[in-house]
Design a protein around this motif. Structure first.
Motif, PDB file in Angstrom:
ATOM      1  N   VAL A   1       0.834  -1.204   0.000  1.00  0.00           N
ATOM      2  CA  VAL A   1       0.000   0.000   0.000  1.00  0.00           C
ATOM      3  C   VAL A   1       0.866   1.250   0.000  1.00  0.00           C
ATOM      4  N   VAL A   2       1.971   1.195   0.703  1.00  0.00           N
ATOM      5  CA  VAL A   2       2.878   2.348   0.771  1.00  0.00           C
ATOM      6  C   VAL A   2       3.570   2.542  -0.593  1.00  0.00           C
TER       7      VAL A   2
ATOM      8  N   SER B   1       2.488   1.641  -3.422  1.00  0.00           N
ATOM      9  CA  SER B   1       1.499   2.115  -4.390  1.00  0.00           C
ATOM     10  C   SER B   1       1.234   3.612  -4.229  1.00  0.00           C
ATOM     11  N   GLY B   2       1.070   4.062  -2.986  1.00  0.00           N
ATOM     12  CA  GLY B   2       0.819   5.479  -2.713  1.00  0.00           C
ATOM     13  C   GLY B   2       1.993   6.333  -3.156  1.00  0.00           C
ATOM     14  N   LEU B   3       3.198   5.828  -2.860  1.00  0.00           N
ATOM     15  CA  LEU B   3       4.388   6.619  -3.196  1.00  0.00           C
ATOM     16  C   LEU B   3       4.580   6.692  -4.718  1.00  0.00           C
ATOM     17  N   THR B   4       4.195   5.635  -5.425  1.00  0.00           N
ATOM     18  CA  THR B   4       4.277   5.674  -6.885  1.00  0.00           C
ATOM     19  C   THR B   4       3.376   6.776  -7.438  1.00  0.00           C
ATOM     20  N   ALA B   5       2.142   6.823  -6.853  1.00  0.00           N
ATOM     21  CA  ALA B   5       1.207   7.884  -7.268  1.00  0.00           C
ATOM     22  C   ALA B   5       1.831   9.241  -7.013  1.00  0.00           C
ATOM     23  N   PHE B   6       2.475   9.358  -5.824  1.00  0.00           N
ATOM     24  CA  PHE B   6       3.123  10.630  -5.441  1.00  0.00           C
ATOM     25  C   PHE B   6       4.202  11.028  -6.461  1.00  0.00           C
TER      26      PHE B   6
ATOM     27  N   LEU C   1       4.450  10.169  -9.547  1.00  0.00           N
ATOM     28  CA  LEU C   1       3.857  10.483 -10.846  1.00  0.00           C
ATOM     29  C   LEU C   1       3.322  11.900 -10.902  1.00  0.00           C
ATOM     30  N   ALA C   2       3.056  12.485  -9.704  1.00  0.00           N
ATOM     31  CA  ALA C   2       2.458  13.816  -9.667  1.00  0.00           C
ATOM     32  C   ALA C   2       3.481  14.919  -9.912  1.00  0.00           C
ATOM     33  N   PHE C   3       4.769  14.610  -9.717  1.00  0.00           N
ATOM     34  CA  PHE C   3       5.792  15.654  -9.890  1.00  0.00           C
ATOM     35  C   PHE C   3       6.604  15.393 -11.158  1.00  0.00           C
ATOM     36  N   PRO C   4       6.696  16.377 -12.067  1.00  0.00           N
ATOM     37  CA  PRO C   4       7.405  16.160 -13.340  1.00  0.00           C
ATOM     38  C   PRO C   4       8.897  15.922 -13.136  1.00  0.00           C
TER      39      PRO C   4
ATOM     40  N   ALA D   1       3.450  15.422   1.028  1.00  0.00           N
ATOM     41  CA  ALA D   1       3.989  15.147  -0.308  1.00  0.00           C
ATOM     42  C   ALA D   1       5.017  16.216  -0.698  1.00  0.00           C
TER      43      ALA D   1
END
Lengths: 217, 743
Positions: free
Chosen positions: A17-18, A20-25, A27-30, A113
């Protein structure tokens, strides 16, 4: 956004779960880019060569090889890879261990984040980031190690203060309205905590280290 | 024998004259025989009279000598020097013959005599004819009476009769004189006996006067005989006994009877100086010259009585001691048994109040009291609250409190020592008047209803290692002095109570620390699971707007993940709550539990888990819990190790529908499967205790757990529970068949 390639970040955590969350994080920053992930220290060691991250977000407490050891091994082989420890535990001992292993940052899993992104960027530039709790634990530990009498209780400090004033046990007992045997008990604790063998020495250590002033301030 | 040739008138006249002559002689002799006390003299006179009357040459009385044999010349007329001398048997052949024949023997002519030899001496005297008769004695003949004639003579029948009459008279006289002599000797002996008897003897006549007394009687009563004689017997009795004794005396004389010593009345006699002494009296009676006399044999039994009393006292004392000792042994046995029972209860895990009740029951039994109670000191300084009570009225037992220092128990606790109130009736009035009803309404109530009922109290403090806990009180409805032994026993019981209380505290602490350990394990789990999920959630939520801007598809996907994560976190929280409240787990529905578990794992492990349930049924709670635990363990393994992209949980109920089973009874099958990395089941997987725990849980409910896995092909765990325990073997077989069919 500068024309630089994004910072490749590898995630090492036994909790999916961590990761996965960090991957999303990421992806949010170029300027950040997920380099890959591992569920254990062993897996991280196996994959780091192939994934070639710039920065690793490393969990500390994992089954098998823990984060500190994994960090030490990776830093040994790939000194250019910066490791930021990202954990739930602010304990002084863990902080110590992680920093000794070569981590450049120590963050807790309550970090935002934005802060995490900054920490990754600073780490990539070779600058450390410590969570406030980790910094405090570190400072406390350092000071405690060099300050005799840091572990005195409030009551013991009171007794020590009266000892400095030149009170004998009977007078201290009267002043604090406790029994003389209680005072004796406190005094012997004070001597042992200050590592001295006499009242005079204890008073000298107390004055030298300004134990009583610091405790009051 | 007819020695008389003719009986003419002259002859008859002569005979008549001789006859008269004989009768006169007999009359004289018989008078002497009746009154003469001297036998020797009588014999002399008799032989003289016979010689004279029969006109013979001589008359002899020969006495038989029983010891020596032969005869002694008792008397002879005319007198000779041989009187009183024994005669040689050669001299007395006639006497011997007469005695043998025991009848008169007549010798007409010695020369012609052939029945016995001729005696030498008689020959000298030229005896020709003799007449000899035996003299009867008491048992054996006394002797022989003989007359001798120097010329030939035919003794007439009258002569023979006369001589026989004399012989008989002498025999009678001898018997009389000997009897008188014997009587005199007997009286002399009797007197000696009386005088030397160790018993006092009094003879009393019908009028109650003392007519005889022996020496011992003089000594016993301290009074000379001359003063005793003639006095009324009552004189020797204490005044208060005299009337009743007189009645006894009358009754005795009405129907005199002997009463042996020993089985008779014990009396008190009194001396003239007033001293009294116990006597035993035996009674006898004797008639002297027509007058009945009572004879009293009196023994001083002072010493005997003292000895008997001492003996009785000793016996009683001994008996008492034996009794006491027996009771003591019994008490100790009971006490030991009671303490043993208490120890047994102490070692059990029973609730404290129950143990304390048992201790009270033992106290009640061992000390035999009417009621018992244990009071607890809630905080330092009181008041005391009743914790457990036995034998007390329930209406006021509840909420009863006693201020510290009040009552026996309050004082016992304050003074830290046993307090005994043997009788509170005096205290009672005082305390009630002193009690301030505003301050201690319960105490007043207690005293009014309790102290009236229980008059005596024994209280001991209960002291544990942590200090005074409270007190133990025993109540008795009657005043009672509790013995030291009772106090010691109650103190020991109070110690046991203290031990029980300490045990209970330790147990409570152990339970608390176990609960604390459980909570800290839950906190770790919460940390591990929920915190990680929440961290992830918060990070995603924070970057979601940025992400959406850069890549709307990814943003939508992450929003869905966010939902899953929060739902997972909620499920995780509910799962944890179940751990905190095991009763909720018992009541929960198994499919619900499995869905919740799947949601939590899906959120945490980022692996989709589908849950399907076929049919429905009712399972025992232990089966539901075991299946839940197995699923939990299996899904944890999926989350941690399987590296799976999908997992399935499949629960199937197979209704049993058998008679005698609950309506919704079912057997059940639970399958947990994933498509992860799998493993080689034959290989040891160190550190993977999960599988072992799952198997044990399955065994606990008689279920069968099977595992199928291969590297790269995922893992499948199947648990089959065959229905209610105690199933019939045929059903078992049937069920196996079904299971195989399903495969």
């Amino acid at each position: 956004m500068k024309n630089e390639r994004p910072i490749r970040v590898m995630l090492v955590d036994d909790h999916a779960v961590v990761r996965s969350g960090l991957t999303a994080f990421l992806l949010a920053f170029p300027d950040l880019e997920p380099a890959g992930e591992a569920g254990s220290g062993e897996e991280a060691l196996a994959k780091v060569e192939q994934l070639r991250p710039d920065v690793i977000l490393m969990d500390l407490v994992m089954p098998g090889m823990d984060g500190a050891e994994a960090t030490a091994r990776i830093r040994e082989r790939h000194p250019h890879i910066q490791v930021i420890v990202l954990t739930s535990f602010p304990e002084e001992e863990l902080v110590q261990k992680a920093l000794e292993a070569g981590a450049i940052g120590y963050l807790l899993k309550n970090v935002s984040a934005q802060e995490l992104a900054d920490a990754i960027r600073k780490a990539h530039a070779g600058k450390p980031t410590l969570a406030p709790e980790a910094a405090q634990a570190l400072i406390h530990a350092t000071r405690a190690r060099h300050q005799p009498g840091h572990d005195l209780t409030e009551r013991e400090r009171e007794v020590l203060r009266l000892m400095v004033k030149g009170y004998n046990n009977r007078q201290i007992a009267e002043e604090l309205t406790v029994s003389r045997s209680t005072v004796k008990f406190h005094v012997s604790n004070i001597l042992s905590k200050l590592g001295v063998s006499s009242r005079t020495e204890a008073v000298a250590v107390a004055i030298q280290n300004k134990l009583l002033d610091t405790s009051r301030s | 024998m007819d020695l008389f040739p003719s009986r003419n008138r002259e002859w008859m006249a002569l005979v008549e004259t001789v006859h008269l002559h004989h009768q006169a002689a007999l009359a004289r002799l018989s008078h002497l025989a009746l009154v003469d006390p001297n036998l020797r003299l009588l014999i002399h006179r008799a032989v003289a009279l016979v010689q004279e009357t029969l006109q013979t040459a001589s008359c002899q009385l020969l006495e038989r000598q029983p010891q020596e044999g032969g005869f002694l010349l008792g008397a002879e007329s005319p007198t000779t020097s041989l009187e009183g001398q024994p005669l040689p048997p050669t001299e007395t052949p006639l006497a011997a013959f007469t005695q043998d024949r025991a009848e008169p023997v007549t010798v007409v002519d010695r020369q012609a005599e052939s029945r016995f030899p001729r005696p030498a001496r008689l020959a000298d005297r030229q005896v020709v004819s003799s007449l000899s008769v035996p003299i009867p004695g008491e048992d054996e003949p006394w002797g022989v009476l003989q007359v001798h004639e120097t010329s030939l003579r035919l003794f007439s029948e009258d002569d023979v009769n006369f001589l026989l009459a004399v012989a008989n008279l002498l025999a009678v006289a001898r018997q009389r004189i000997q009897g008188e002599q014997a009587l005199q000797a007997s009286e002399a002996r009797f007197r000696t006996l009386m005088e030397t008897a160790p018993t006092a003897i009094l003879m009393v006549d019908r009028q109650g006067r003392i007519v005889g007394a022996n020496q011992r009687a003089e000594e016993l009563f301290g009074t000379p005989r001359r003063e005793l004689l003639g006095r009324p017997l009552n004189w020797l009795l204490p005044p208060e006994l005299r009337d009743s004794h007189a009645a006894h005396m009358d009754a005795f004389f009405q129907s005199p009877r002997s009463r042996p010593m020993g089985q008779d009345l014990e009396l008190v006699a009194q001396r003239q100086d007033g001293t009294r002494f116990p006597v035993e009296v035996g009674l006898s009676q004797m008639t002297v010259q027509g007058e009945t006399l009572a004879i009293a044999f009196i023994t001083d039994i002072t010493a005997r009585k003292q000895a008997a009393q001492a003996l009785q006292q000793q016996a009683a004392e001994l008996e008492k001691r034996v009794e006491e000792r027996t009771q003591e042994i019994e008490r100790r046995r009971q006490a030991a048994e009671g303490l043993r029972e208490i120890l047994a209860v102490l070692n059990s895990n029973r609730p404290l109040d129950e143990i304390l009740s048992r201790i009270l029951a033992q106290a009640e039994r061992l000390i035999r009291v009417d009621a018992a109670a244990i009071y607890r000191l809630d905080r330092e300084g009181g008041p005391l609250r009743l914790q457990v009570a036995l034998g007390m009225d329930r209406t006021f037992v509840h909420h009863l409190t006693v201020p510290l220092g009040w009552g026996a128990v309050g004082r016992a606790i304050q003074e830290r020592q046993p307090v005994i109130i043997p009788d509170n009736s005096a205290l009672f009035a005082e305390i009630v008047t002193q009690t301030n009803p505003d301050a201690h309404p319960h105490l007043r109530d207690f005293l009014v209803r309790h102290a009236i009922r229980y008059r005596s109290v024994l209280s001991v403090p209960i002291i544990t290692r942590n200090g005074v806990y409270g007190g133990l009180s025993l109540y008795q409805e009657h005043p009672r002095h509790f013995s030291q032994e009772a106090v010691a026993l109650v103190t020991s019981l109070a110690d046991h109570a203290a031990l029980a209380i300490e045990n209970a505290r330790l147990r409570e602490q152990a339970e608390l620390s176990a609960a604390a350990a459980e909570r800290s394990r839950l906190a770790r789990d919460l940390h591990d699971a929920v915190t990680q999920t929440l961290f992830s959630t918060s990070i995603i939520a924070e970057v979601l707007p940025l992400l959406w801007e850069r890549n709307p598809d990814e943003g939508r996907r992450r929003l869905r993940e966010l939902q899953e994560l929060t739902r997972g976190a909620l499920a995780e929280m509910r799962t944890l709550l179940l751990e905190l409240r095991p009763s909720a787990l018992i009541e929960a529905h198994l499919p619900d539990l499995l869905r919740q578990l799947a949601e939590a794992i899906t959120g945490r492990a980022r692996v989709p888990i589908s849950v399907t349930v076929d049919g429905e049924g009712q399972l025992p709670s232990e089966v539901r819990i075991a299946l839940y635990r197995i699923a939990q363990e299996a899904l944890n393994n999926v989350a941690r190790h399987a590296n799976a992209s999908q997992a399935w949980v499949h629960l199937r109920y197979f209704p049993l529908g058998r008679p005698g089973q609950p309506e919704k009874a079912a057997r059940v099958e639970l399958v947990i499967q994933d498509n992860g990395s799998g493993f080689e089941p034959s290989q040891d997987r160190p550190g993977h205790l999960g599988l072992k725990i799952m198997r044990e849980r399955a065994q606990d409910i008689d279920a069968v757990l099977s595992l199928a896995s291969r590297p790269g092909e995922g893992t499948r765990i199947t648990v089959r529970w065959p229905g209610y325990p105690g199933r019939i073997s045929s059903t078992h077989t049937d069920e196996k068949g079904q299971v195989q069919d399903e495969k």
